[in-house]
Design an enzyme around this catalytic site. Structure first.
Site, short mmCIF file in Angstrom:
data_model
loop_
_atom_site.label_atom_id
_atom_site.label_comp_id
_atom_site.label_asym_id
_atom_site.label_seq_id
_atom_site.Cartn_x
_atom_site.Cartn_y
_atom_site.Cartn_z
N TYR A 139 0.96 -1.19 -0.10
CA TYR A 139 -0.07 -0.09 0.11
C TYR A 139 0.78 1.22 -0.08
O TYR A 139 1.42 1.49 0.93
CB TYR A 139 -1.02 0.09 1.39
CG TYR A 139 -2.06 1.00 1.35
CD1 TYR A 139 -2.30 1.95 0.39
CD2 TYR A 139 -2.87 0.87 2.33
CE1 TYR A 139 -3.11 3.13 0.53
CE2 TYR A 139 -3.96 1.80 2.42
CZ TYR A 139 -4.08 3.01 1.51
OH TYR A 139 -4.91 3.84 1.46
N LYS A 167 -1.40 -1.35 -4.26
CA LYS A 167 -2.39 -0.26 -4.21
C LYS A 167 -1.56 1.18 -4.14
O LYS A 167 -1.36 1.57 -3.00
CB LYS A 167 -3.34 -0.47 -2.89
CG LYS A 167 -4.28 0.61 -2.53
CD LYS A 167 -5.04 0.29 -1.37
CE LYS A 167 -5.56 1.48 -0.60
NZ LYS A 167 -6.16 2.74 -1.39
C1 LIG Z 1 -5.78 9.71 1.02
C2 LIG Z 1 -6.70 8.50 1.07
O1 LIG Z 1 -7.20 8.07 1.98
N1 LIG Z 1 -6.74 8.01 0.02
C3 LIG Z 1 -7.84 7.08 -0.45
C4 LIG Z 1 -7.13 5.77 -1.00
O2 LIG Z 1 -6.56 5.82 -1.56
C5 LIG Z 1 -8.75 7.54 -1.33
O3 LIG Z 1 -9.85 6.38 -1.79
C6 LIG Z 1 -9.72 8.70 -0.74
O4 LIG Z 1 -10.24 8.04 0.31
C7 LIG Z 1 -10.68 9.20 -1.85
O5 LIG Z 1 -9.84 9.57 -3.16
C8 LIG Z 1 -11.42 10.48 -1.31
O6 LIG Z 1 -10.59 11.62 -1.36
C1 LIG Z 2 -8.98 4.42 1.09
C2 LIG Z 2 -8.46 3.16 1.36
O1 LIG Z 2 -7.99 2.71 0.32
C3 LIG Z 2 -8.32 2.59 2.57
O2 LIG Z 2 -9.08 2.55 3.16
O3 LIG Z 2 -7.11 2.23 2.79
#
Ligand SMILES: CC(=O)N[C@H](C=O)[C@@H](O)[C@H](O)[C@H](O)CO
Ligand SMILES: CC(=O)C(=O)O
Length: 303
Positions: A139, A167
């Site tokens: 991640y 990811k």
């Molecule tokens: C920084 C963060 O939490 N990123 C999430 C995962 O990559 C995204 O899915 C965000 O939740 C989403 O893009 C909303 O800003």
């Molecule tokens: C937003 C996301 O990808 C997480 O829950 O880590």
């Protein structure tokens, strides 16, 4: 080549489901799992950022995964985020996840201290060795973790046959190509930022894992379908709507997850609120939340 098809699609980041007193709710966890299965998502990503893992104990995280698996096992792909910031606890969660039969485990790098690549590799490989029969997903979320996945570190990690991909939640879309170029179709790269889902898919992401999917899975599924059908204009139109909804949801006093949980509640699925120090919604948020809910239902109705 491995069969990685089970990862290619829309995978909502699972939300923490609490009772009204703030304790983890087994029943509500199962209900959210069933809700997402009914929406036809490809899988769920459990106990990640959106799952508030950073504010939970190991025991709570086990309970959550157990209840997701009760409903999801054999039906959809389950990826369990197991990082705890110390190796031993992360290994315990990794072994537990493998014992439940998850499809993959995932891990952020250790946060706070910015460790060198060799220490990060050791951390990830130690975690993977506690779940030796389970796929491992890196991640990459540098803006929150404080360290970024470099290409040399990624290549080092790929020496571990359990590592299937990344990811990627860094903001430059081109990072997806960078990772994809290393191992092509024998790897999976997930788009992280929901606001650029279509761009990420266009440049090569196999699928997406995202924090806002669970409140509007229909929109992400439709955008993905449009893209696969080569209908770029439609994919872009849906993405624009998604982005406006996200910006609107982020404009409340309450935290984004608190807002999304309130919308789910209005739609008949109560999974509680958010855990402190995340800010809960306040009464003044309600008109804006109602507006967001309408934006979502209107966008779905227009599909
Ligand atoms: C920084 C963060 O939490 N990123 C999430 C995962 O990559 C995204 O899915 C965000 O939740 C989403 O893009 C909303 O800003
Ligand atoms: C937003 C996301 O990808 C997480 O829950 O880590």
């Amino acid at each position: 080549m491995r069969d990685l098809e089970k990862y290619r699609g829309i995978i909502p980041a699972f939300y923490a489901c609490y009772e009204d007193d703030g304790s983890v709710s087994a029943e509500r966890t199962q209900a959210l799992t069933q809700h997402l299965i009914d929406k036809n998502v490809k899988g769920v990503y459990v106990c990640g950022s959106s799952g508030e893992c950073i504010y939970q104990s190991k025991e709570e995280r086990k309970l959550i995964l157990e209840n997701v698996m009760k409903i999801a096992k054999g039906k959809i792909t389950v990826i369990a985020h197991v990082a705890c910031n110390n190796t031993a606890d992360s290994q315990e969660l990794a072994a537990h996840a493998e014992s439940l039969g998850v499809d993959a485990i995932a891990s952020i790098p250790p946060i706070y201290f910015h460790l060198p690549d060799h220490a990060i590799a050791q951390y990830w490989n130690d975690i993977s060795s506690a779940a030796p029969n389970t796929d491992f997903i890196i991640y990459n979320i540098p803006q929150l973790a404080g360290v970024a996945l470099s290409i040399p570190l990624y290549k080092e990690m790929l020496k571990n046959p359990n590592v299937i991909g990344v990811k990627n939640s860094s903001m430059p879309v081109q990072d997806i190509q960078m990772f994809k170029d290393v191992k092509g179709d024998d790897s999976v790269v997930f788009n992280g930022p929901d606001e650029q889902f279509i761009s990420g898919r266009l440049i090569g992401a196999d699928g997406g894992i995202g924090g806002t999917y669970a409140v509007m899975p229909e929109l992400f599924l439709a955008a993905d379908e449009a893209l696969k059908a080569g209908n770029i204009a439609r994919a872009k139109e849906i993405q624009y709507k998604i982005d406006r909804i996200i910006y609107a949801m982020c404009s409340c006093h309450g935290n984004l997850y608190a807002v999304m949980k309130e919308i789910l509640k209005m739609n008949g699925l109560n999974i509680g609120g958010v855990r402190k120090p995340l800010a809960s919604i306040i009464p003044e948020d309600m008109p804006q939340i109602e507006k967001c809910r309408e934006m979502i239902s209107t966008a779905i109705a227009q599909l």
